[in-house]
Design a protein around this motif. Sequence first.
Motif, short mmCIF file in Angstrom:
data_model
loop_
_atom_site.label_atom_id
_atom_site.label_comp_id
_atom_site.label_asym_id
_atom_site.label_seq_id
_atom_site.Cartn_x
_atom_site.Cartn_y
_atom_site.Cartn_z
N THR A 131 81.43 7.68 37.13
CA THR A 131 82.04 7.18 38.35
C THR A 131 81.02 6.31 39.08
OG1 THR A 131 81.28 9.00 39.75
CG2 THR A 131 83.39 9.30 38.60
N ASN A 132 81.50 5.58 40.07
CA ASN A 132 80.59 4.72 40.85
C ASN A 132 80.63 5.18 42.31
OD1 ASN A 132 78.86 2.75 41.62
ND2 ASN A 132 80.38 1.09 41.56
N PRO A 133 79.82 6.19 42.64
CA PRO A 133 79.94 6.84 43.96
C PRO A 133 79.70 5.86 45.10
CG PRO A 133 78.37 7.99 42.53
CD PRO A 133 78.70 6.71 41.87
N GLU A 134 80.54 5.98 46.13
CA GLU A 134 80.36 5.12 47.30
C GLU A 134 79.64 5.84 48.40
OE1 GLU A 134 84.06 3.34 48.37
OE2 GLU A 134 84.05 2.13 46.54
N ASN A 135 79.69 7.18 48.39
CA ASN A 135 78.96 7.87 49.45
C ASN A 135 77.78 8.66 48.88
OD1 ASN A 135 79.64 10.84 49.13
ND2 ASN A 135 81.70 9.95 49.20
N ASN A 137 76.85 11.69 49.20
CA ASN A 137 77.13 13.02 48.66
C ASN A 137 77.46 12.94 47.16
OD1 ASN A 137 77.52 15.88 49.63
ND2 ASN A 137 79.45 15.54 48.54
N ASP A 138 78.39 12.06 46.80
CA ASP A 138 78.76 11.94 45.39
C ASP A 138 77.60 11.41 44.56
OD1 ASP A 138 81.17 12.82 46.22
OD2 ASP A 138 82.26 10.93 45.95
N ARG A 146 75.47 19.29 41.29
CA ARG A 146 75.82 19.88 42.58
C ARG A 146 74.89 21.00 43.06
NH1 ARG A 146 80.63 19.70 45.56
NH2 ARG A 146 81.74 18.63 43.89
N PRO A 147 74.51 21.96 42.19
CA PRO A 147 73.73 23.10 42.72
C PRO A 147 72.40 22.67 43.39
CG PRO A 147 74.59 23.62 40.54
CD PRO A 147 74.88 22.16 40.78
N LEU A 148 71.59 21.88 42.71
CA LEU A 148 70.31 21.48 43.29
C LEU A 148 70.52 20.54 44.46
CD1 LEU A 148 68.11 20.84 40.11
CD2 LEU A 148 67.95 22.78 41.68
N TYR A 149 71.48 19.64 44.32
CA TYR A 149 71.76 18.69 45.40
C TYR A 149 72.16 19.44 46.68
CZ TYR A 149 74.37 15.63 48.44
OH TYR A 149 74.83 15.00 49.56
N GLU A 150 73.07 20.39 46.55
CA GLU A 150 73.55 21.07 47.76
C GLU A 150 72.47 21.97 48.37
OE1 GLU A 150 77.44 22.75 46.88
OE2 GLU A 150 78.38 20.79 47.29
N GLN A 162 71.67 12.67 60.90
CA GLN A 162 72.68 13.23 61.80
C GLN A 162 74.08 12.79 61.41
OE1 GLN A 162 71.23 12.28 65.87
NE2 GLN A 162 71.15 14.51 66.06
N THR A 163 74.31 12.74 60.13
CA THR A 163 75.59 12.25 59.60
C THR A 163 75.89 13.05 58.34
OG1 THR A 163 74.99 10.02 60.35
CG2 THR A 163 76.79 10.16 58.76
N ASP A 164 77.13 13.45 58.16
CA ASP A 164 77.54 14.11 56.93
C ASP A 164 77.32 13.14 55.77
OD1 ASP A 164 79.03 15.07 54.72
OD2 ASP A 164 80.41 16.13 56.07
N PRO A 165 76.58 13.56 54.71
CA PRO A 165 76.32 12.65 53.58
C PRO A 165 77.58 12.03 52.99
CG PRO A 165 74.93 14.58 53.41
CD PRO A 165 75.85 14.84 54.55
N LYS A 166 78.74 12.67 53.20
CA LYS A 166 79.99 12.06 52.72
C LYS A 166 80.28 10.76 53.46
CE LYS A 166 82.40 16.21 51.13
NZ LYS A 166 82.14 17.49 51.80
#
Length: 389
Positions: A131-135, A137-138, A146-150, A162-166
Amino acid sequence: MNVDLVVVGSGFFGLTIAEKAATELDLKVAVLDRRRHIGGNAYSENEKQTGIEVHRYGAHLFHTSNERVWDYVNRFTEFTSYQHKVYTSHRGEVYPMPINLGTINQFFRSSMGPAEARALIQEQAGELAGTNPENLNDKGIQLIGRPLYEAFIKYYTGKQWQTDPKNLPAEIISRLPVRYTYDNRYFNDKYEGLPVDGYTAWIERMADHPNITVELNTDFFDDGHPYSRNTTLGQVPVVYTGPVDRYFDYVEGDLSWRTIDLEEEVLPVEDFQGCSVMNYPDEDVPYTRIHEFRHFHPERNYTKDATVIMREFSRFAEKGDEPYYPVNTEEDRTKLVAYRDLAKGEDMVLFGGRLGTYKYLDMHMAIGSALSMFDNKIKPYFDNGTRLE
Ligand code: FAD
Ligand code: NA
């Protein structure tokens, strides 16, 4: 004008220019700073109660692979053999950073070798493969799973911005380094260390020349001193290292910055956390990290009765805050292009440094870029009358 060159800002960029102009070209240089002290963001001082050196604008670690910069800085200070290492405290457990085999095996309660660990992370990253993540978080999930990232990145980055990574653009991170060895040295550069007798002693030696005068508490844009914008422009060359948008009275709009707040505390213990920097990547802790300054100089004989820590909080800067990290949105980049055009057209004024170019620069980068500006613009101007632009 009783000087040949005016330098606005006494950070590493401005002082490198001033020092070279004074020693190599025998120019008389005035260096202005609106702060009460020299050194820009690298300024440090000894905390009064404990005598422990604290970096007033956040921890500063010197590292470089640039031979010319290394030779240059060694004219003003010696360096200790300090090697930076960072740990991170996640849900009541401490892990080594950046993410390495030690972090991975502790996190998964495993004893994998490099190949096995690599295969596992690849499998976990596969969740968003192709996929080509735009945010952000992805993108983070795609890079390390996901486990290490989160656990280690998501909320830490969220707090920094101060912003949700999404809701953050994916381009903020192009890579998340994962090391499949137990090496947890923070920097990979050839040279690393801290100034033996502190940043301020180093910085003062750069300015210690009979041709250099430093005017503190002096703002270039205020009248009432001999080197103000209104008196110098067109008279002598100016090297300006303040914010570029401020120079042009914000005609193209404000460039956006992040800033940090540092909460200092003296604690009545010898050692609070056992290392110089501990990250806090969890959502329920409001600060991003804690610095404990005694650990930057284990070779010093600091008091055993107390220690100094600083909790670091990150947020968007408002007018009046210290600008620290460029936010660098699409809109900022458009404004920057316009400011660069204006700067180019400003005769006899050169824009440099972190604020003057709207770029995050490590110390060695600021010094390296000042050495280049000296060679390519300032020296030719004074030697041959080349146009300064
Ligand atoms: P600055 O140091 O910002 O100096 C600019 C100076 O200009 C300031 O003193 C300011 O007061 C003055 N000024 C601005 N406007 C005016 C005006 N109108 N009139 C008079 N004076 C003015 N680098 C590393 O290598 N390692 C690190 O670990 C590291 N950590 C950092 C942590 C933080 C939080 C920050 C913000 C930076 C860090 N840096 C680090 C980067 C380092 O601080 C910079 O490389 C260095 O500050 C760049 O120097 P400079 O001269 O461009 O800017
Ligand atoms: Na110019």
